[in-house]
Design an enzyme around this catalytic site. Structure first.
Site, PDB file in Angstrom:
ATOM      1  N   ARG A  81     -21.632  22.158  17.389  1.00  0.00           N
ATOM      2  CA  ARG A  81     -21.309  21.577  16.083  1.00  0.00           C
ATOM      3  C   ARG A  81     -21.125  22.709  15.067  1.00  0.00           C
ATOM      4  O   ARG A  81     -21.769  23.765  15.163  1.00  0.00           O
ATOM      5  CB  ARG A  81     -22.455  20.672  15.605  1.00  0.00           C
TER       6      ARG A  81
ATOM      7  N   HIS B  51     -11.723  20.951  16.842  1.00  0.00           N
ATOM      8  CA  HIS B  51     -12.722  20.021  17.398  1.00  0.00           C
ATOM      9  C   HIS B  51     -12.087  19.105  18.457  1.00  0.00           C
ATOM     10  O   HIS B  51     -12.086  17.873  18.315  1.00  0.00           O
ATOM     11  CB  HIS B  51     -13.364  19.192  16.282  1.00  0.00           C
TER      12      HIS B  51
HETATM   13  P1  NDP Z   1     -27.920  16.739  25.879  1.00  0.00           P
HETATM   14  O1  NDP Z   1     -28.831  16.012  24.982  1.00  0.00           O
HETATM   15  O2  NDP Z   1     -27.637  16.189  27.248  1.00  0.00           O
HETATM   16  O3  NDP Z   1     -28.471  18.230  26.097  1.00  0.00           O
HETATM   17  C1  NDP Z   1     -28.889  19.030  25.044  1.00  0.00           C
HETATM   18  C2  NDP Z   1     -29.438  20.326  25.610  1.00  0.00           C
HETATM   19  O4  NDP Z   1     -29.764  21.191  24.516  1.00  0.00           O
HETATM   20  C3  NDP Z   1     -30.716  20.133  26.433  1.00  0.00           C
HETATM   21  O5  NDP Z   1     -30.725  20.994  27.532  1.00  0.00           O
HETATM   22  C4  NDP Z   1     -31.802  20.519  25.437  1.00  0.00           C
HETATM   23  O6  NDP Z   1     -32.996  21.028  26.039  1.00  0.00           O
HETATM   24  C5  NDP Z   1     -31.117  21.617  24.666  1.00  0.00           C
HETATM   25  N1  NDP Z   1     -31.759  21.787  23.371  1.00  0.00           N
HETATM   26  C6  NDP Z   1     -31.864  20.887  22.360  1.00  0.00           C
HETATM   27  N2  NDP Z   1     -32.564  21.403  21.333  1.00  0.00           N
HETATM   28  C7  NDP Z   1     -32.913  22.655  21.710  1.00  0.00           C
HETATM   29  C8  NDP Z   1     -33.669  23.678  21.111  1.00  0.00           C
HETATM   30  N3  NDP Z   1     -34.211  23.530  19.896  1.00  0.00           N
HETATM   31  N4  NDP Z   1     -33.838  24.836  21.793  1.00  0.00           N
HETATM   32  C9  NDP Z   1     -33.327  24.998  23.022  1.00  0.00           C
HETATM   33  N5  NDP Z   1     -32.600  24.051  23.667  1.00  0.00           N
HETATM   34  C10 NDP Z   1     -32.397  22.893  23.020  1.00  0.00           C
HETATM   35  O7  NDP Z   1     -26.575  16.952  25.083  1.00  0.00           O
HETATM   36  P2  NDP Z   1     -25.082  17.026  25.659  1.00  0.00           P
HETATM   37  O8  NDP Z   1     -25.040  18.062  26.723  1.00  0.00           O
HETATM   38  O9  NDP Z   1     -24.579  15.672  25.937  1.00  0.00           O
HETATM   39  O10 NDP Z   1     -24.276  17.523  24.359  1.00  0.00           O
HETATM   40  C11 NDP Z   1     -24.586  18.727  23.710  1.00  0.00           C
HETATM   41  C12 NDP Z   1     -23.795  18.838  22.431  1.00  0.00           C
HETATM   42  O11 NDP Z   1     -22.454  19.177  22.681  1.00  0.00           O
HETATM   43  C13 NDP Z   1     -23.672  17.569  21.590  1.00  0.00           C
HETATM   44  O12 NDP Z   1     -24.860  17.259  20.911  1.00  0.00           O
HETATM   45  C14 NDP Z   1     -22.584  18.006  20.635  1.00  0.00           C
HETATM   46  O13 NDP Z   1     -23.151  18.784  19.592  1.00  0.00           O
HETATM   47  C15 NDP Z   1     -21.719  18.917  21.502  1.00  0.00           C
HETATM   48  N6  NDP Z   1     -20.433  18.296  21.823  1.00  0.00           N
HETATM   49  C16 NDP Z   1     -19.297  18.842  21.311  1.00  0.00           C
HETATM   50  C17 NDP Z   1     -18.066  18.304  21.580  1.00  0.00           C
HETATM   51  C18 NDP Z   1     -16.817  18.908  21.053  1.00  0.00           C
HETATM   52  O14 NDP Z   1     -15.754  18.260  21.153  1.00  0.00           O
HETATM   53  N7  NDP Z   1     -16.839  20.099  20.515  1.00  0.00           N
HETATM   54  C19 NDP Z   1     -17.934  17.094  22.413  1.00  0.00           C
HETATM   55  C20 NDP Z   1     -19.170  16.594  22.898  1.00  0.00           C
HETATM   56  C21 NDP Z   1     -20.377  17.167  22.593  1.00  0.00           C
HETATM   57  P3  NDP Z   1     -33.897  20.103  27.009  1.00  0.00           P
HETATM   58  O15 NDP Z   1     -33.068  19.930  28.246  1.00  0.00           O
HETATM   59  O16 NDP Z   1     -35.102  20.918  27.255  1.00  0.00           O
HETATM   60  O17 NDP Z   1     -34.127  18.829  26.274  1.00  0.00           O
END
Ligand code: NDP
Length: 309
Positions: A224, A272
């Site tokens: 993001r 995006h």
């Molecule tokens: P998930 O919820 O499946 O995974 C998020 C990951 O980030 C998890 O591994 C989580 O750790 C990790 N994480 C979250 N907070 C922290 C932190 N504070 N420190 C370290 N690791 C952290 O999300 P998705 O994979 O589905 O999506 C990720 C992001 O991709 C979306 O939220 C969005 O921002 C972005 N996105 C962008 C798009 C674009 O078109 N540019 C399209 C779709 C998504 P843990 O596994 O330990 O919980």
């Protein structure tokens, strides 16, 4: 009970017939004006919520995002009884892993530099680094980070990943939590950001983080816009701490025409588009989520209201 749909007419044209066929007893109301009984609204599918959503419809049980993220929702105002669901669909995984691969390969093979040289009609080969000597670190090991790593594996990069909780992934060195972030960064020649936006990750791509990367590292950012401190990236590009960046997201979006990223020779910018939600897959996912909720089974895509992702 009924579903209130608050998104585009184009999406509605696909959603309404599929949803009504799968859940014939659930009225589909496509706008606030179509709502016959506000107390009957149990499900809301939208991207952003209208300010008065929860006052108008006091019995909402599921708030379903029509996209992969939920950072557009204000969790502070969510009533106790409302659960949040985000989209998890094959096509989002496919598109994001394509984009991450595109970005990693572009920076790995010096595309920003060659684009610049092409504009200058300057024929100048650069030394080629072998993929197996290049270390790619993915921030975020959720559905999308994992999909990106799977797509990158066949190229032979040295892969690593960082998440909040510890993970074990075959062929990937994993790092967890704030304490292991420096070690993760120190070995990431190409950094891919696929984190969700939360209070913990807001502004995480900043001067301090860039300084911990190997000199001349590359950044592929498809999380993001608010993850990134733009001025810090510009300074890191200026000093050579970061050699190049491919950015799919910016803050704000669209990026103002005067922003230095537009014309920066070391930045590739896309609007995006790492992924979009396929309408058909989206409504099928929505149906699954509602059915699971109604039958009392685990709801796919359910978001933690504490972690907020
Ligand atoms: P998930 O919820 O499946 O995974 C998020 C990951 O980030 C998890 O591994 C989580 O750790 C990790 N994480 C979250 N907070 C922290 C932190 N504070 N420190 C370290 N690791 C952290 O999300 P998705 O994979 O589905 O999506 C990720 C992001 O991709 C979306 O939220 C969005 O921002 C972005 N996105 C962008 C798009 C674009 O078109 N540019 C399209 C779709 C998504 P843990 O596994 O330990 O919980």
């Amino acid at each position: 009970m009924a579903i209130l749909y608050l998104s585009s007419p184009e999406r509605r044209a696909v959603w309404q017939p599929i949803l009504s066929a799968a859940l014939p007893d659930l009225p589909f109301w496509g706008s606030a004006e179509e709502v016959l009984d506000p107390s009957a609204v149990r499900f809301v599918a939208c991207w952003v919520t209208p300010d008065d959503l929860f006052e108008r419809y006091p019995n909402i049980e599921l708030l379903i995002s029509v996209g992969a993220g939920v950072d557009q929702f204000d969790f502070d105002t969510l009533p106790e009884n409302v659960q949040v669901v985000r989209m998890i669909t094959p096509s989002i995984r496919e598109m994001v892993s394509e984009y991450a691969t595109l970005g990693v390969l572009a920076l790995h093979r010096d595309l920003p530099q060659y684009l610049q040289q092409q504009h200058q009609q300057h024929w100048q080969p650069q030394p080629i680094q072998l993929a197996r000597r290049r270390r790619v670190g993915v921030m975020g090991l959720g559905q999308l980070g994992l999909a990106a790593l799977t797509a990158l594996a066949p190229f032979g990069f040295q892969l690593s990943g960082w998440s909040r909780s510890r993970k074990e992934i075959a062929g990937v060195s994993t790092f967890a939590g704030v304490r292991e972030l420096p070690a993760f960064l120190a070995q990431s020649d190409l950094l891919v950001c696929l984190l969700p936006l939360t209070s913990e990750t807001h502004g995480i791509l900043d001067e301090e983080l860039f300084a911990q990367l190997p000199k001349g590292a590359g950044l592929v950012h498809c999380g993001r816009g608010e993850h990134l401190e733009s001025d810090a990236l510009l300074a890191a590009l200026q000093s050579g701490q970061i050699s190049s960046a491919m950015l799919d997201v910016t803050n704000p979006e669209p990026l103002p025409k005067t922003h230095p990223f537009w014309a920066h020779p070391s930045v590739i910018l896309t609007p995006h588009v790492a992924s979009e939600t396929d309408f058909e897959e989206g409504v099928e996912f929505c149906v699954q989520a509602i059915q699971a909720h109604l039958s009392g089974s685990a709801v796919p895509g359910l978001v933690s209201k504490i972690q907020r992702y």
